[in-house]
Every structure is written in C-alpha cells, then in structure tokens.
Design a protein around this motif. Sequence first.
Motif, PDB file in Angstrom:
ATOM      1  N   UNK A 145       0.830  -1.203   0.000  1.00 32.85           N
ATOM      2  CA  UNK A 145       0.000   0.000   0.000  1.00 32.85           C
ATOM      3  C   UNK A 145       0.864   1.252   0.000  1.00 32.85           C
ATOM      4  N   UNK A 146       1.941   1.206   0.777  1.00 34.02           N
ATOM      5  CA  UNK A 146       2.843   2.352   0.838  1.00 34.02           C
ATOM      6  C   UNK A 146       3.618   2.530  -0.460  1.00 34.02           C
ATOM      7  N   UNK A 147       4.156   1.441  -0.988  1.00 33.30           N
ATOM      8  CA  UNK A 147       4.996   1.536  -2.176  1.00 33.30           C
ATOM      9  C   UNK A 147       4.192   1.831  -3.437  1.00 33.30           C
ATOM     10  N   UNK A 148       3.017   1.246  -3.570  1.00 32.28           N
ATOM     11  CA  UNK A 148       2.261   1.376  -4.808  1.00 32.28           C
ATOM     12  C   UNK A 148       1.304   2.563  -4.814  1.00 32.28           C
ATOM     13  N   UNK A 149       0.821   2.974  -3.623  1.00 32.84           N
ATOM     14  CA  UNK A 149      -0.166   4.058  -3.574  1.00 32.84           C
ATOM     15  C   UNK A 149       0.178   5.144  -2.566  1.00 32.84           C
ATOM     16  N   UNK A 150       1.352   5.078  -1.935  1.00 37.30           N
ATOM     17  CA  UNK A 150       1.764   6.043  -0.921  1.00 37.30           C
ATOM     18  C   UNK A 150       0.732   6.178   0.197  1.00 37.30           C
TER      19      UNK A 150
END
Length: 225
Positions: free
Chosen positions: A58-63
């Motif tokens: 979630x963090x890497x793909x959508x911040x």
Amino acid sequence: MPESVHVEVLTAVFQVRECADAGHTLHVLLVRRDGEWSLPGGDIGDRDTLSASARRHLSEQAQLTRVAHLEQLTVFSDPDRVPQHRTVASTFLGLVPRDIPADRTSDDVAWVDVAELPALAYDHAQIIDQARQRLAAKLSYTNIAFALAPGAFSMSELSEIYGAALGYTVDATNLLRILSRRGVVVSTGTVGRTGRSGGRPPSLYAFADTVLRVTDEFATLRPPM
C-alpha cells in the motif's frame, strides 16, 4: 507447498467519499499493474508477515501509510485464478477514515466508486465484493465504522457513511439510538457547523473505542422495507 505455487497478498481498501453528484459513496483503492487495474499487492517479503507485506505494498504502490483498520479477509486459491502461474492470494480488508487525505492519485493510482468499477485483473472484482460483504456484516455487530468516520461527526454524517457502506439509506435517529445503547458512540459536548440550509448547529459525537470490538454478536442492520 510445491515450489510451483506462488503466494501473493492483495488488499481491498475502502474509504467513504463525498461526490458532488452522488452524495456519499464507497470507494476502493486501485493501482495499475502490468497494464491492468488491480488491487494493491504483490509478493510476500522474505521477512514480512502477511499483514506487513500488505501494508508495504500500500505504501509503495499508492503512498498510503495511514490505514485505520486492516484485517485478513480470506484466501483465494482457485488453480486457474491467474492463468500464467498457480498463484494463491491472501486477501485483506482495509479501511481509511473520511478525514484522512487520500487524494494521491495519478495515472496509475485511483480511488474508484465501487458501483463503477473498471475492468479488473483476474478475480479482483470478486475480492472487492467479498470485502464489501465483510464490511457490511461487521457494521451490524461491531464498531468497525470508527475506521471510516472522522474523529468527530454529526449523526447525519455518520448515517451517510453507514449508508454508503451498506448500500441503502440509514436513519440517523435510529442509528444514534442503537449505537448509544451499545456504548459505541459518545457525545463530544461540542457542535459542528450549520449546514447550507441553516438551522441549529449539529451535535458532534465520537466513537468510544478506536479498536475493533464486538458490540452485539446477534445484531443485524437491515435495509428499510
């Protein structure tokens, strides 16, 4: 497990958002991967738990780093769910409150109304449907709406959030009666802004707890007849 089986994590993250032409509606976070709209997710890290992998993607793909609630949904293991390679998906349900900015959209990241989903990869539409059913069920017998609501809210706003998640109109007066009796919401002793139509400022409420708990294991919220 045979070496030929691949394991991935996928997360259906919901947020209730207000649209000018449709009122409050339930949105799901989508990312474009390999040219297709998909749920955020991917491989499990070598030292990650399943939930840690879900949060990392979630963090890497959508911040997206602020998720108020994350729980494991189910496992999708149909041998043909991904045609190219036998892939088992451990899926999660995630919730983001209305007052957490979640507008980091781009050509490859979007919040989409669940009623207007584009064509999705593989069985991701089915995963979204199961996640929405889980959310609707838990709204009946737990306090899970804390993860969709802002920190303080009027009962009319909370009823709109419930309605968006459940898919039907929820009466604010009845909702206050039910949630107050169960000790789910408490008055903040403050009032909010007067609406466009004027009138008295609405009383504001907050959830008594911001962690998931069962409030009435036999309860159900039913659509109006």
